[in-house]
Write an enzyme that holds these catalytic residues in place. Sequence first.
Site, PDB file in Angstrom:
ATOM      1  N   TYR A 217       0.813  -1.348   0.014  1.00  0.00           N
ATOM      2  CA  TYR A 217      -0.054   0.046   0.021  1.00  0.00           C
ATOM      3  C   TYR A 217       0.834   1.162   0.022  1.00  0.00           C
ATOM      4  CZ  TYR A 217       1.137   0.322   5.024  1.00  0.00           C
ATOM      5  OH  TYR A 217       1.780   0.362   6.292  1.00  0.00           O
ATOM      6  N   CYS A 218       0.423   2.420  -0.518  1.00  0.00           N
ATOM      7  CA  CYS A 218       0.742   3.701  -0.306  1.00  0.00           C
ATOM      8  C   CYS A 218      -0.063   4.739  -0.172  1.00  0.00           C
ATOM      9  CB  CYS A 218       1.757   3.826  -1.595  1.00  0.00           C
ATOM     10  SG  CYS A 218       1.031   3.610  -3.073  1.00  0.00           S
ATOM     11  N   THR A 219       0.206   5.957  -0.471  1.00  0.00           N
ATOM     12  CA  THR A 219      -0.748   7.027  -0.214  1.00  0.00           C
ATOM     13  C   THR A 219      -2.049   6.892  -0.952  1.00  0.00           C
ATOM     14  OG1 THR A 219       1.092   8.613   0.344  1.00  0.00           O
ATOM     15  CG2 THR A 219      -1.000   9.486   0.084  1.00  0.00           C
TER      16      THR A 219
END
Length: 363
Positions: A217-219
């Site tokens: 996951y990331c922003t």
Amino acid sequence: MNVQPFSTSKPVERGIQQLSKIENYDSSTYKTLAFYKFHKFTKPELEAFRTQLLTDLGEFGIVGRIYISTEGVNAQIACPEECLEKLEEYRKNVLNPMFDNNLMELNIGTEHGKRSFRALHVRIRKQLIVDGLDSSTYDLDNEPSHLSPAEWHERLSTYETQHGEKPILIDMRNHYESKIGYFDGAICPDADTYKDSIDAMNEICENLPRDQEIFMYCTGGIRCTKAGAILQSASKFNTVHLVEGGITSYGRWVSEQEDKESLFRGKNFTFDARMGEKITDEVIEHFEPSGAVMVDGVRVFMKQGEKDMDASSKRVVIGKKGVRCDHEHTRRTRAIEILGQPGEILKEWAKAGRDLPPKPVQL
């Protein structure tokens, strides 16, 4: 891609016209949002696309940062609330056809306030996000699985029960981002750059069987989309999952669920005047370096937000004092070209007695 014709008026005149439109909007009603898409463009198309975005989005009073390259588009913007419907129509009828009708929906943030950017910038880059790899070694068309927030929550919640082990869950952001918020059970590498994150990802996955499911996951999703493509095409992993729209989308979804407890704790770090958006009420940690440090004649400092930004917000400003920029408008001097690797900046901060961002704990 078929870029529509655009006005040939002078850039300065367009800038003045757009600024006057922006000033007519109430800065407290802006909504922060993002969208991205990996898509092959030719270099000649980029300048026309850049001008079209500046002209068209400027009409809506939109501010923010949009990066375009032969890889695609990555946009973080703030739009006056009264123009959101117009922006959605523009995304659907003008932008989406340029991306083979596969451009993601507008990814609205979870927290807002005054507008989170000062002006609208559209910049042409060699890459949307720099990975440090030879681009011929991976295939961006080999995209990872995009799970909806609901699917992501269900998979992570039940994984250990179904498989008898915890999932491989990788945070693809920088260490100072994961220090203020993260998904429970995530591996949070000590990364200063996206290149560091890719190196850490490859090290984590090096000895795993290729049929092992990988979650990341990331922003907002763009860093994971590229990282997942690298794992699947270069490292031959069968299945990599990400949450569609990243932490932002998950946070928006989980806030609407009365019977679900958030798997993400703390705040989602954002690279704008907000410096983060709340997902849960937990305060994991703070990182607020302050003051100016001189590095070879360059000032590295934190500064109060610009006009019409939230006065309590801060943003990182890096630049040379008293030196006029001699680059063309499509070229900007990147911090790394002046200051070197982020680790060198932190050393200078340490010498000056500044507080350094704490090292993350690998969970």
